[in-house]
Design a protein around this motif. Sequence first.
Motif, PDB file in Angstrom:
ATOM      1  N   GLN A 319     -53.554 -23.826  81.673  1.00  9.99           N
ATOM      2  CA  GLN A 319     -52.437 -23.612  82.852  1.00  9.99           C
ATOM      3  C   GLN A 319     -52.593 -23.963  84.247  1.00  9.99           C
ATOM      4  N   SER A 320     -53.141 -25.563  83.911  1.00  8.99           N
ATOM      5  CA  SER A 320     -53.829 -26.604  84.857  1.00  8.99           C
ATOM      6  C   SER A 320     -53.614 -27.162  84.366  1.00  8.99           C
ATOM      7  N   PRO A 321     -53.327 -28.350  86.201  1.00  8.31           N
ATOM      8  CA  PRO A 321     -52.668 -29.374  86.235  1.00  8.31           C
ATOM      9  C   PRO A 321     -53.494 -30.565  86.240  1.00  8.31           C
ATOM     10  N   ASN A 322     -55.076 -29.736  86.781  1.00  6.18           N
ATOM     11  CA  ASN A 322     -56.278 -31.222  86.445  1.00  6.18           C
ATOM     12  C   ASN A 322     -56.052 -31.784  85.013  1.00  6.18           C
ATOM     13  N   ALA A 323     -56.526 -31.093  83.753  1.00  3.73           N
ATOM     14  CA  ALA A 323     -56.339 -32.288  82.342  1.00  3.73           C
ATOM     15  C   ALA A 323     -55.294 -33.025  82.562  1.00  3.73           C
ATOM     16  N   LEU A 324     -53.681 -32.944  83.179  1.00  2.00           N
ATOM     17  CA  LEU A 324     -52.321 -33.723  83.141  1.00  2.00           C
ATOM     18  C   LEU A 324     -52.445 -34.560  84.019  1.00  2.00           C
ATOM     19  N   ALA A 325     -53.886 -34.748  85.233  1.00  5.86           N
ATOM     20  CA  ALA A 325     -53.593 -35.399  85.944  1.00  5.86           C
ATOM     21  C   ALA A 325     -54.403 -36.728  85.725  1.00  5.86           C
ATOM     22  N   LEU A 326     -55.855 -36.137  85.490  1.00  6.24           N
ATOM     23  CA  LEU A 326     -56.763 -36.986  84.302  1.00  6.24           C
ATOM     24  C   LEU A 326     -56.078 -37.802  83.693  1.00  6.24           C
ATOM     25  N   ASN A 327     -55.561 -37.265  82.811  1.00  8.61           N
ATOM     26  CA  ASN A 327     -55.138 -37.798  82.307  1.00  8.61           C
ATOM     27  C   ASN A 327     -53.987 -39.325  82.278  1.00  8.61           C
TER      28      ASN A 327
END
Length: 729
Positions: A319-327
């Motif tokens: 449930q982290s936005p980090n992976a989406l943001a990096l992608n």
Amino acid sequence: MCPISVRTSRSTHALETGVAKLWLLLIGVNQYQDNQIPCLRYSAGDCQGLAAALNAATLAFPQREVMIHHDFAQSPPLLENVRASVKKITAATQPIDTVLFYFSGHGLLDASSQQVVLCLQDTQKDNLVNTGLRLQELLQLLEDCPAGQQLVWLDACHSGDLTLLGARGEAELNPTQELVEVLRQRAAKRKGFYALLSCDRGQKSWEFPQLGHGVFTYYLIRGLRGEAADAQGVIEADGLYRYVYHQTLTYIDKANQQLRVINHLKKGRGETSIHSEYPSQTPKRIVEGVGEAILGLKPHSKGSVEHPRQALILGEFPQSPNALALNKILSTVGGFQSSYWTVGENTTGSDVRKAIQKCLLSASFSESPQESTRLEAPATVFLYLRGHLQETAQGEGVFILSDNVVIHRSWLRKQLRRCQSQQIIILDCPVGEISVRDWVEELQLGLDTGQCLIACAATNEKFASTFIETLSQAMQPSGLTAAELITQLQVELSATKMQLYFWLSGSQGIIEILTEPTLFINDSSPENVEDIPDDLSSDVGIDYTQLRDLLAAGRWLEADKETTNLMLQVVGRKEQGNLDLKSLEKFSCLDLSTIDTLWVKYSGGRFGFSVQQRIWQSLKGNSVADPVMGLMIGNEKMAAAETCIDFANRVGWRLQDAWVDYEHLNWNEDAPVGCLPYCGFLEQVWRVKVFGVWEWHSAIATASWWQLCVSLLSRVEVCVTQRRRGAES
């Protein structure tokens, strides 16, 4: 700063209709018969690549003739052959024609006569004046040539002495001073003369094995393949020069940044073999007066190719936005074909290993090998792993992504050694510092291999957040290299307890994390589109989240269909299935701005209604080319039909005098500027029945449909004006 451009006409009518002819004479010399003249590595390849790029850019010009002399050509670069080609051009050209002469090889200065000599395959160093092509002789032949436009491109400041990593030139043989003076004198005598040199006085031309070309010609080729085209897809001489000037300086600067980081690592290890940095290379333009110098049109894509930049994000991201943001950053600004996996209970080790292999080895086993005439971006892989480091009972290091997924260090090291691409490997692992250092040491490749390793031990997702924030802050038109990223991460982490470990190697070329946009934006372009924030505002409660996500993922076809759906929703015409003049004239400025801004941002300035509006502005007002048809249907309708066809040709809606079906439009990121969004939400009125036959080329129907397009583009113009006035107040 980049020099001020010379104004040129944008008309390509004479070339496209075949009234004018384009003559191309290209020469490249690798191997010399005289052992006193050092052989070169890339000059013949430069010639081949430039010929292919010019051929693609000039397909729309029916009258053109190409003469090529290089080591692998049927006609080798011998003095007799080159002289014969120049004389043939001189005798056959007309005043309306354009001549382009390109030379890549040694340019030497004859000591006794102080004349610049272009060295051909059979040139003898002890008898330069009589066995080489004297620059004065070439210019005299061109003086006798009636062609109104004459371009001379010289990548001639070479020698085989690689004093640095890619140097081409010995100081005592460097002819740039005399080259500049002679060409300047020639330019002063003729308005249509345009010379372009690979470097300025006292400089040398540099080559990089990663590029497979000299850096100057590499960007000439890329510019001709479309990156130097203007908003209408036209490639002209001065626009190409400004593109090459900017790109060459930027590349040399990035190469030096990388060398400084590599040298820092070497000094830390006690090594004394330090790389020298590259001196400046500044392409030089010599031109007098104002003239038209059209070189071609942006080539159309010939099908999809293997994406050269692959990225994979793997790990525990609950449930982290980090992976989406990096992608998102990697996909939109990094130019990567990126994907991410949140490793969970149902993920198997076999699936993860296959995904890593696919990312690392896709370019290594490509079915179509790189050819000297094919120019693609350097293959680069980006692998981000988040997990825990441990050691087995046997002392082997393992990377634990989840309870079910374990990656052995020996296995990962083997895959990295098999990989033939540049590598950017990020290890995000909340464990002890010694284990992290061991992993960085074990995964290193050779000093010449392009590799960036970054590892950090941090609890929770502190490093991931810092990494993404650093990337976001570093977004800029010139891109971001691995060397710059390491430097900025060191600054960001200096005030924390997180320890950064890194390794950087590679003397064959630079490693890019974030790339410079492929579209060359000239001085009249809007601000950097990456700086525009996501604003999903709507006057009528429309949700633009889906459109934004599709555009961010580069799914252009789906985004185009979603755009049509949303625009119909804005005016409440979903049942009718199209927009009419009344609905276009009252279309919400806020919603139109939201849709346009999203398209412009995520296409890097290539697509959007405002991009199409600027193309229309350059075309409207043209006089009727067919006065007979104008008398039959009215000059106003005929002018509208001709403008519509001209616009459609520019943006790729028409090809070879025929409209392209929607399904067959170019849905790739290299589609012509302004191609998208497609106006499929307008009434489809151009296809009418004439005498029982469906007619696709009816001027009346085309004019009627174009009236709807003009209404939309005029609305864009009105909305932009309102927004500007609102900002000023």
